[in-house]
Write an enzyme that holds these catalytic residues in place. Sequence first.
Site, PDB file in Angstrom:
ATOM      1  N   GLU D  75       0.826  -1.323   0.006  1.00  0.00           N
ATOM      2  CA  GLU D  75      -0.147   0.033  -0.162  1.00  0.00           C
ATOM      3  C   GLU D  75       0.951   1.377  -0.045  1.00  0.00           C
ATOM      4  O   GLU D  75       0.541   2.185  -0.675  1.00  0.00           O
ATOM      5  CB  GLU D  75      -0.883  -0.008   1.234  1.00  0.00           C
ATOM      6  CG  GLU D  75      -1.994  -0.774   0.978  1.00  0.00           C
ATOM      7  CD  GLU D  75      -1.935  -2.339   1.273  1.00  0.00           C
ATOM      8  OE1 GLU D  75      -0.923  -2.587   1.618  1.00  0.00           O
ATOM      9  OE2 GLU D  75      -2.863  -3.209   1.273  1.00  0.00           O
ATOM     10  N   GLN D  97      -8.221  -2.268  -0.435  1.00  0.00           N
ATOM     11  CA  GLN D  97      -8.787  -3.446  -0.368  1.00  0.00           C
ATOM     12  C   GLN D  97     -10.092  -3.252   0.468  1.00  0.00           C
ATOM     13  O   GLN D  97     -11.287  -3.726   0.369  1.00  0.00           O
ATOM     14  CB  GLN D  97      -8.151  -4.692  -0.405  1.00  0.00           C
ATOM     15  CG  GLN D  97      -8.989  -5.892  -0.780  1.00  0.00           C
ATOM     16  CD  GLN D  97      -8.237  -6.919  -1.129  1.00  0.00           C
ATOM     17  OE1 GLN D  97      -7.249  -7.563  -0.220  1.00  0.00           O
ATOM     18  NE2 GLN D  97      -8.063  -7.382  -2.354  1.00  0.00           N
ATOM     19  N   ASP D 100      -9.623   0.132   6.214  1.00  0.00           N
ATOM     20  CA  ASP D 100      -8.667  -0.355   7.379  1.00  0.00           C
ATOM     21  C   ASP D 100      -7.102  -0.425   6.920  1.00  0.00           C
ATOM     22  O   ASP D 100      -6.179  -0.264   7.711  1.00  0.00           O
ATOM     23  CB  ASP D 100      -8.834  -1.564   7.972  1.00  0.00           C
ATOM     24  CG  ASP D 100     -10.503  -1.997   7.948  1.00  0.00           C
ATOM     25  OD1 ASP D 100     -11.471  -1.802   7.065  1.00  0.00           O
ATOM     26  OD2 ASP D 100     -10.891  -2.165   9.361  1.00  0.00           O
ATOM     27  N   HIS D 142     -11.684  -5.132   9.317  1.00  0.00           N
ATOM     28  CA  HIS D 142     -12.458  -4.947   7.996  1.00  0.00           C
ATOM     29  C   HIS D 142     -13.684  -4.155   8.286  1.00  0.00           C
ATOM     30  O   HIS D 142     -14.629  -4.375   7.708  1.00  0.00           O
ATOM     31  CB  HIS D 142     -12.717  -6.428   7.554  1.00  0.00           C
ATOM     32  CG  HIS D 142     -11.630  -7.323   7.333  1.00  0.00           C
ATOM     33  ND1 HIS D 142     -10.904  -7.634   8.041  1.00  0.00           N
ATOM     34  CD2 HIS D 142     -11.080  -7.303   6.021  1.00  0.00           C
ATOM     35  CE1 HIS D 142      -9.860  -8.348   7.336  1.00  0.00           C
ATOM     36  NE2 HIS D 142      -9.960  -8.253   6.080  1.00  0.00           N
TER      37      HIS D 142
HETATM   38  C1  LIG Z   1      -1.757  -4.284   4.423  1.00  0.00           C
HETATM   39  C2  LIG Z   1      -2.739  -5.610   3.909  1.00  0.00           C
HETATM   40  N1  LIG Z   1      -3.397  -5.266   2.650  1.00  0.00           N
HETATM   41  C3  LIG Z   1      -4.262  -6.116   2.235  1.00  0.00           C
HETATM   42  C4  LIG Z   1      -4.890  -7.038   2.957  1.00  0.00           C
HETATM   43  C5  LIG Z   1      -5.828  -8.046   2.434  1.00  0.00           C
HETATM   44  N2  LIG Z   1      -5.490  -9.323   2.469  1.00  0.00           N
HETATM   45  C6  LIG Z   1      -5.459 -10.335   3.178  1.00  0.00           C
HETATM   46  S1  LIG Z   1      -4.771 -11.734   2.820  1.00  0.00           S
HETATM   47  C7  LIG Z   1      -4.312 -11.116   1.338  1.00  0.00           C
HETATM   48  C8  LIG Z   1      -3.607 -12.068   0.453  1.00  0.00           C
HETATM   49  C9  LIG Z   1      -2.379 -12.576   1.032  1.00  0.00           C
HETATM   50  O1  LIG Z   1      -1.666 -13.207   0.145  1.00  0.00           O
HETATM   51  P1  LIG Z   1      -0.423 -14.063   0.917  1.00  0.00           P
HETATM   52  O2  LIG Z   1       0.592 -13.333   1.635  1.00  0.00           O
HETATM   53  O3  LIG Z   1       0.352 -14.746  -0.061  1.00  0.00           O
HETATM   54  O4  LIG Z   1      -1.051 -15.263   1.755  1.00  0.00           O
HETATM   55  P2  LIG Z   1      -2.103 -16.187   1.614  1.00  0.00           P
HETATM   56  O5  LIG Z   1      -3.431 -15.615   1.743  1.00  0.00           O
HETATM   57  O6  LIG Z   1      -1.976 -16.616  -0.210  1.00  0.00           O
HETATM   58  O7  LIG Z   1      -1.838 -17.585   2.324  1.00  0.00           O
HETATM   59  C10 LIG Z   1      -4.731  -9.785   1.127  1.00  0.00           C
HETATM   60  C11 LIG Z   1      -4.294  -8.807   0.128  1.00  0.00           C
HETATM   61  C12 LIG Z   1      -4.240  -7.271   4.322  1.00  0.00           C
HETATM   62  N3  LIG Z   1      -4.527  -8.260   5.147  1.00  0.00           N
HETATM   63  N4  LIG Z   1      -3.372  -6.339   4.643  1.00  0.00           N
END
Ligand SMILES: Cc1ncc(C[n+]2csc(CCOP(=O)(O)OP(=O)(O)O)c2C)c(N)n1
Lengths: 321, 321, 337, 337
Positions: D75, D97, D100, D142
């Site tokens: 971000e 997204q 928050d 969220h």
């Molecule tokens: C700073 C931030 N931005 C966006 C999100 C929303 N979000 C939650 S899980 C996720 C994907 C995470 O991908 P990864 O790190 O590969 O873990 P996975 O879910 O594949 O196990 C996102 C974008 C978040 N939790 N934190």
Amino acid sequence: MEALTNERRVEGYAWMTLTRAFDDTMVAMWKQGRGLGGAFSQRGHEAISVAAGMALGPDDVVAPMHRDLGTYLVRGMTPDRIFGNLLGRSTGPTRGRDANLHGIGDLDLGIIGFISHIPQALPTTLGVAMAFKMRRQPRVALTTVGDGGYTSGATHETLNMASLYQAPFVLIIEDNKYAYSTPLDQQMRSARFAEKVAAYDIPSVRVDGNDFGAVYDAVSVAVDRAREGGGPTVVEADTMRMLGHAIHDGAEYVPRELLESWERRDPVRAMRSRLADEGILTEDQLGAIDRTAHDKIQSAVAIAEAAPLPDPATLSDGVYA
Amino acid sequence: MEALTNERRVEGYAWMTLTRAFDDTMVAMWKQGRGLGGAFSQRGHEAISVAAGMALGPDDVVAPMHRDLGTYLVRGMTPDRIFGNLLGRSTGPTRGRDANLHGIGDLDLGIIGFISHIPQALPTTLGVAMAFKMRRQPRVALTTVGDGGYTSGATHETLNMASLYQAPFVLIIEDNKYAYSTPLDQQMRSARFAEKVAAYDIPSVRVDGNDFGAVYDAVSVAVDRAREGGGPTVVEADTMRMLGHAIHDGAEYVPRELLESWERRDPVRAMRSRLADEGILTEDQLGAIDRTAHDKIQSAVAIAEAAPLPDPATLSDGVYA
Amino acid sequence: MSENFGFSDVEASSGRFLTYLEAIAEAIAQEMKRDPDVLVLGEDVGGDFGGAFKVTRGLAERFGDERVLNTPIAELGFTGMANGMALMGLRPIVEMQFADFISSAFDSIVQFAATAHYRWGGAIPWVIRAPSDGGIRSGPFHSQNPEAWFVHTPGLKVVAPSTPADAKGLLTSAIRDDNPVIFFEAKPLYRSIRGHVPEGEHLVALGEAATVREGDDVTIITYGSMVHLAMQAADAVADVGVKIVDLRTLKPLDTEAILEAARATGKVIVLHAANRNAGVGAEVAALIAEEAFEFLDGPIIRIGGADTPVPFSPPLEDAYRPSVADIADALKTLAAY
Amino acid sequence: MSENFGFSDVEASSGRFLTYLEAIAEAIAQEMKRDPDVLVLGEDVGGDFGGAFKVTRGLAERFGDERVLNTPIAELGFTGMANGMALMGLRPIVEMQFADFISSAFDSIVQFAATAHYRWGGAIPWVIRAPSDGGIRSGPFHSQNPEAWFVHTPGLKVVAPSTPADAKGLLTSAIRDDNPVIFFEAKPLYRSIRGHVPEGEHLVALGEAATVREGDDVTIITYGSMVHLAMQAADAVADVGVKIVDLRTLKPLDTEAILEAARATGKVIVLHAANRNAGVGAEVAALIAEEAFEFLDGPIIRIGGADTPVPFSPPLEDAYRPSVADIADALKTLAAY
Ligand SMILES: Cc1ncc(C[n+]2csc(CCOP(=O)(O)OP(=O)(O)O)c2C)c(N)n1
Ligand SMILES: Cc1ncc(C[n+]2csc(CCOP(=O)(O)OP(=O)(O)O)c2C)c(N)n1
Ligand SMILES: [Mg+2]
Ligand SMILES: [Mg+2]
């Protein structure tokens, strides 16, 4: 890439001399109490900042940082405007709003004004590069980061995205051995930056940051690659911050021997002797360049000191576009 | 390191089965509308999360993430408490305050509760490791990050400091090919994580994340190194997220062939057949383990569903310690 | 410096005089001596250097490099690291080189530290020291007063002392507090004021405002460096009886003290150096307008920074910042109301 | 969902009905078609997927992957990237997204984007779309309403529409505005309300509040999803004449509309879903207490979220969040005052 002819080298020497003259005068003024707020000396960085500025094309955009005075000058920001900013005058690029070299942007000159928060210039400059890429323009965006700024999160996010999007983005890492009082070995376990950026699949090269020609060639190659769609490049410039972090800082924490060894590699003097030794310029010609630089700076200071401070009635002007 | 005896492998299979049973039941409940809010399936991650939990010593601390259900279970957080959290019950570790697996920390079990903001668990866990180092305790702190979280700035800041301070810190990178809908090749130019962390002078190893034994051995080596003062290690676990990002997500963006190829490498079934083929457990014994897991989860759900929701009068309790 | 922060106390009281900065340094050293779990971390805090403002100078020599830990430039990461240390029972004192850079650590503060105890009982006993405030020609990024962001965030405590004695007493309490406390130091006061500071252990409870001047006509509710300007303005408007309440802690607010003062004078000025718009003063004024409405004899006047970044050049910064004259005018207006 | 966001307009008016989400999507698509400099970027916004809430679905196919750019989880970095794009004249629409996660981009917003034009004339014409607000059992990370942080920050604009028509009209204006605009979408409204939305170009000027209900006794000043709760409360307390002002833009505030309404009824409730303490409502109340004091016939009542993280479990979140009953009670109290 514009070849580094002797004319270009002479031009480079003139810019480096002007940069050094600006720096010497600024340091003296601040020590005499003729300054306002703080100020950063870039002594020792002249080769990097001037070569970077000269390696860029007229339509390229650069976000120079607090030790990149030479880049501002090469891009056409006049010494009187910069002194105007340092002295809080309404004639400075920020009209008295931002301090020292902070925020002295001018899009007409292709210069982005930086903020203190390190390393914000990186993602900003990537965005500039992305704009060029999306518009299919043959333009390049360049910025610099210190050894200290390298350890900050936005550096990682920017390098990853620059590589992912293959943006026309060039980053110069100014490895000047200290972040404020903190030496390299208290910032990271090892400081082979060129190897580190391999993690992002970004090509890189390490150069002697005090050798104008070496920096010019390396940055030119990087700029050409970016312009031709070859994506980002990192240039690691090995140099030394010769004075304190800012003028108030005596830098007692820096070993004297370290400074002495780098003093022997002073970029301005090194360039000067090369031009003399190779018989490209006579001592008279070199002296003339030095005097011109000195005179330009003196008149710039006079103009800046005579310039008005901003009118308090303008306080809220320009908060919004 | 506790050697991976057959007893340990059987234990591991039992935990993986329990984890899978929890996951299957949770997914079914949420599809039936018996859930509350969202929920993350970790299907496919059982070998990583269980092996990581088992490789840690009783006094070590772990910050598991949203796909690490098995780690919570191995560390002693009971399924009824976790279901209690998922269902917003006062019996969950967050007493209805945090959602799904978020925040289900319990320091008595050496578990740190995570927040959504990726990758906050990294610097937090480094701090835990630093506390151990400063107190000269032979303890280790471990956390995990996804391929997506790897690209976030705090990952860089944490890895740099973990290496700089040589903290007893272990990071497992769960390379499960997607960050929500975004495939690896839209996250970074190349995804050889083990090579990337060389930029931090941190030793690393890539393992088959669906092979319990391989993960157990790699994490154990890392944990031992950290405990003996050898500093941080990164374990890159090659795996696949088998369902959507969360239960509401059908993951139409994932090629079916990719899922099918990974389905053939299902970590729970793989472990089961190994134990059978090597004659370590009979089909009856394996079936017994599976049934026990199933029963444990059913009773856990019953307990959780019967548990009370929090009293609104407690809304402001615990804002401050 | 555009303002005279000369603190009457220097003349007035007797005994042992320390600068605001010395008082802070003394609190840190005394707590590090008392409790081995207390440590300092941040950029340039270690070694002989002792930080951009030299607050931690000498601590490394006395307590070792590990307890006075130099960090890379990574506010988000080292503040997050402090979260983990604190969860294990250490009491990190995190120095932001300038309060302006606290925004770089935002997630580690407002998302993790502020919520951990509420969500799952994870206590985070750290203190962030943030050299804030302007008036000293430092420009937009070395002059900020970002306290409102944190006062609005549930789960944090926020402190802003105005005197050397309070700086020592509040910092000592903050270090011993089991919650994340953001301690805003008014850097224009660092060396410009001296005051009597108790030598040994000195605690000032968090959450308690102080009435630093009594008066019957108008109440000024303020904190930090502005307390001194309020004093000067009150002196300048001798015919108006001015009560001055120094909030000292901004979260949790001492609502009782605020309402009591508002009820007592019926006329209130809320003053701070931070920009006025949606600042802490808005909460104070809104609280009074809701809870002490019947006692109000005039509009609640808020005085604060302009809704612009903090400008560098003297004429602009002086126009940006509340002045003694602004306060005196408001006192006269309300007194005459 | 714990609340009925059913919007009377659905029954009332005639013509073309879109959900709040459809109205936002329409504004984006129309502006991308109109201006090649407009692009979308953020996590998962691209391809067939079209974002966590599917707001950008179909845009990639229509405008190409480069103008609907998927980003890594970064971000701070991709918002900083948007700063650079905007300086070059592009008009990025950055999707957080969830609102928050806007805290992860804090420096790029409050330090760079908010100050660039003031400092050196660098205009930053981006929009950040932030799906905010709760009531839908999404827990502390969220469900946030972080608008107060940005309303306090000079140089930003902040928008929070309550209806589909305003969502389209305000987003269109935000995209065309030359300043950084943070657009808070009330995600509980995404699919729960429909309203009449003009088909073609539809602009609602930034900075203008709307009086969405007339009444003489009490004014409710609110925004976002709470506008609908205010409507329901007003219906429930039929004997009280309730004027409802929908702020729509939170920065710059429509101070004239606020003061006019306060003067007209003399009794004011300020309502928002964000936590009450030092929230945007504090600024509104403080403004009234200073500028409309003589017209006040009763205390200014603020209703907002509790000073806790947003809890997940229904009984806790319902206690956290303002309810129709809370508002109705306040209306009765003030009416009887
Ligand atoms: C700073 C931030 N931005 C966006 C999100 C929303 N979000 C939650 S899980 C996720 C994907 C995470 O991908 P990864 O790190 O590969 O873990 P996975 O879910 O594949 O196990 C996102 C974008 C978040 N939790 N934190
Ligand atoms: C986020 C952030 N934290 C702290 C600072 C204060 N600061 C200004 S320059 C500096 C040192 C920078 O070191 P380096 O990046 O190596 O650049 P150099 O000054 O050596 O050229 C620090 C810590 C800052 N500007 N931004
Ligand atoms: Mg450096
Ligand atoms: Mg992943």
